[in-house]
Write a protein that holds these residues in place. Structure first.
Motif, short mmCIF file in Angstrom:
data_model
loop_
_atom_site.label_atom_id
_atom_site.label_comp_id
_atom_site.label_asym_id
_atom_site.label_seq_id
_atom_site.Cartn_x
_atom_site.Cartn_y
_atom_site.Cartn_z
N GLY A 1 0.79 -1.22 0.00
CA GLY A 1 0.00 0.00 0.00
C GLY A 1 0.82 1.26 0.00
N GLY A 2 2.14 1.14 0.06
CA GLY A 2 2.99 2.32 0.06
C GLY A 2 3.03 2.97 -1.32
N SER A 3 3.43 4.22 -1.33
CA SER A 3 3.54 4.96 -2.58
C SER A 3 4.76 4.48 -3.35
N LEU A 4 4.56 4.24 -4.64
CA LEU A 4 5.66 3.85 -5.51
C LEU A 4 6.32 5.07 -6.13
N GLY A 5 5.56 6.10 -6.34
CA GLY A 5 6.06 7.29 -7.00
C GLY A 5 4.95 7.96 -7.77
N LYS A 6 5.32 8.87 -8.61
CA LYS A 6 4.34 9.64 -9.37
C LYS A 6 3.88 8.90 -10.61
N SER B 1 -0.36 -10.53 -12.04
CA SER B 1 -0.77 -9.13 -11.90
C SER B 1 -0.83 -8.73 -10.43
N LYS B 2 -0.68 -7.45 -10.20
CA LYS B 2 -0.77 -6.85 -8.87
C LYS B 2 -1.79 -5.71 -8.95
N ASN B 3 -2.32 -5.31 -7.81
CA ASN B 3 -3.26 -4.19 -7.78
C ASN B 3 -2.49 -2.89 -7.62
N VAL B 4 -2.78 -1.93 -8.49
CA VAL B 4 -2.18 -0.61 -8.39
C VAL B 4 -3.28 0.42 -8.59
N THR B 5 -3.22 1.48 -7.80
CA THR B 5 -4.19 2.57 -7.92
C THR B 5 -3.42 3.89 -8.01
N VAL B 6 -4.11 4.91 -8.47
CA VAL B 6 -3.54 6.25 -8.51
C VAL B 6 -4.37 7.11 -7.56
N GLN B 7 -3.70 7.72 -6.58
CA GLN B 7 -4.36 8.61 -5.63
C GLN B 7 -3.57 9.90 -5.56
N GLY C 1 -2.30 11.57 -7.88
CA GLY C 1 -1.15 11.53 -8.77
C GLY C 1 -0.06 10.56 -8.35
N GLU C 2 -0.26 9.85 -7.23
CA GLU C 2 0.73 8.88 -6.72
C GLU C 2 0.26 7.45 -7.00
N LEU C 3 1.21 6.61 -7.38
CA LEU C 3 0.92 5.18 -7.59
C LEU C 3 1.00 4.47 -6.24
N LYS C 4 -0.02 3.66 -5.97
CA LYS C 4 -0.05 2.92 -4.71
C LYS C 4 -0.36 1.46 -5.00
N LEU C 5 0.41 0.57 -4.36
CA LEU C 5 0.10 -0.86 -4.42
C LEU C 5 -1.04 -1.12 -3.48
N GLY C 6 -1.97 -1.95 -3.90
CA GLY C 6 -3.13 -2.17 -3.05
C GLY C 6 -3.62 -3.51 -3.03
#
Length: 153
Positions: A59-64, A140-146, A148-153
């Motif tokens: 769930g941490g931010s990966l980056g922009k 596949s992995k879950n990724v979201t944008v919040q 403007g930041e990419l987050k694993l979820g």
């Protein structure tokens, strides 16, 4: 001349032992060259540190999101994930571990996620195999944008 059963003498026993030791050494060498699912030496040789400078997972931010090129992607080594953007605004995430021999993928180019170990390539849109020897897609992995930041979820 009467028949006498042969018994192993000191020479044949020593020879057998040397051949056995040689075969064990050869087997160890071949195993080391074969790779494995947990190839930490390959991971270590690729360097450490994610592209965003943090090692968060879960769930941490990966980056922009803006850092992911359309039609391409970016590998986050610490998280062992690759994030792609097949189309503008559409983000996908996959395991960055090749399904062939467990090597970390090394690059994303020309719409493919590339493994440097044996030449496998995967499609950025769905992780499917584009070029073997891998015969299974990248999970596949879950990724979201919040914000403007990419987050694993």
């Amino acid at each position: 001349m009467p028949f006498e059963p042969s018994t192993p003498g000191p020479e044949s026993t020593r020879r057998g032992m040397l051949v056995g030791v040689g075969l064990v050494g050869l087997a160890g060498t071949l195993t080391a060259c074969g790779g494995s699912k947990d190839d930490s030496s390959a991971d270590a040789s690729q360097g450490t540190g994610s592209q965003n400078g943090g090692g968060q997972s879960g769930g941490g931010s990966l980056g922009k999101a803006a850092d992911i090129p359309v039609g391409g992607g970016k590998i986050f080594k610490d998280e062992k994930v690759v994030v792609t953007q097949p189309k503008q605004g559409e983000f996908k995430a996959f395991s960055a571990i090749c399904t062939h021999r467990g090597c970390p993928v090394g690059s994303v180019s020309d719409g493919k996620i590339n493994c440097p170990c044996h030449g496998s390539a995967f499609n950025v849109a769905d992780g499917s195999v584009a070029k073997g020897p891998a015969d299974k897609p990248l999970p596949s992995k879950n990724v979201t944008v919040q914000n403007g930041e990419l987050k694993l979820g």
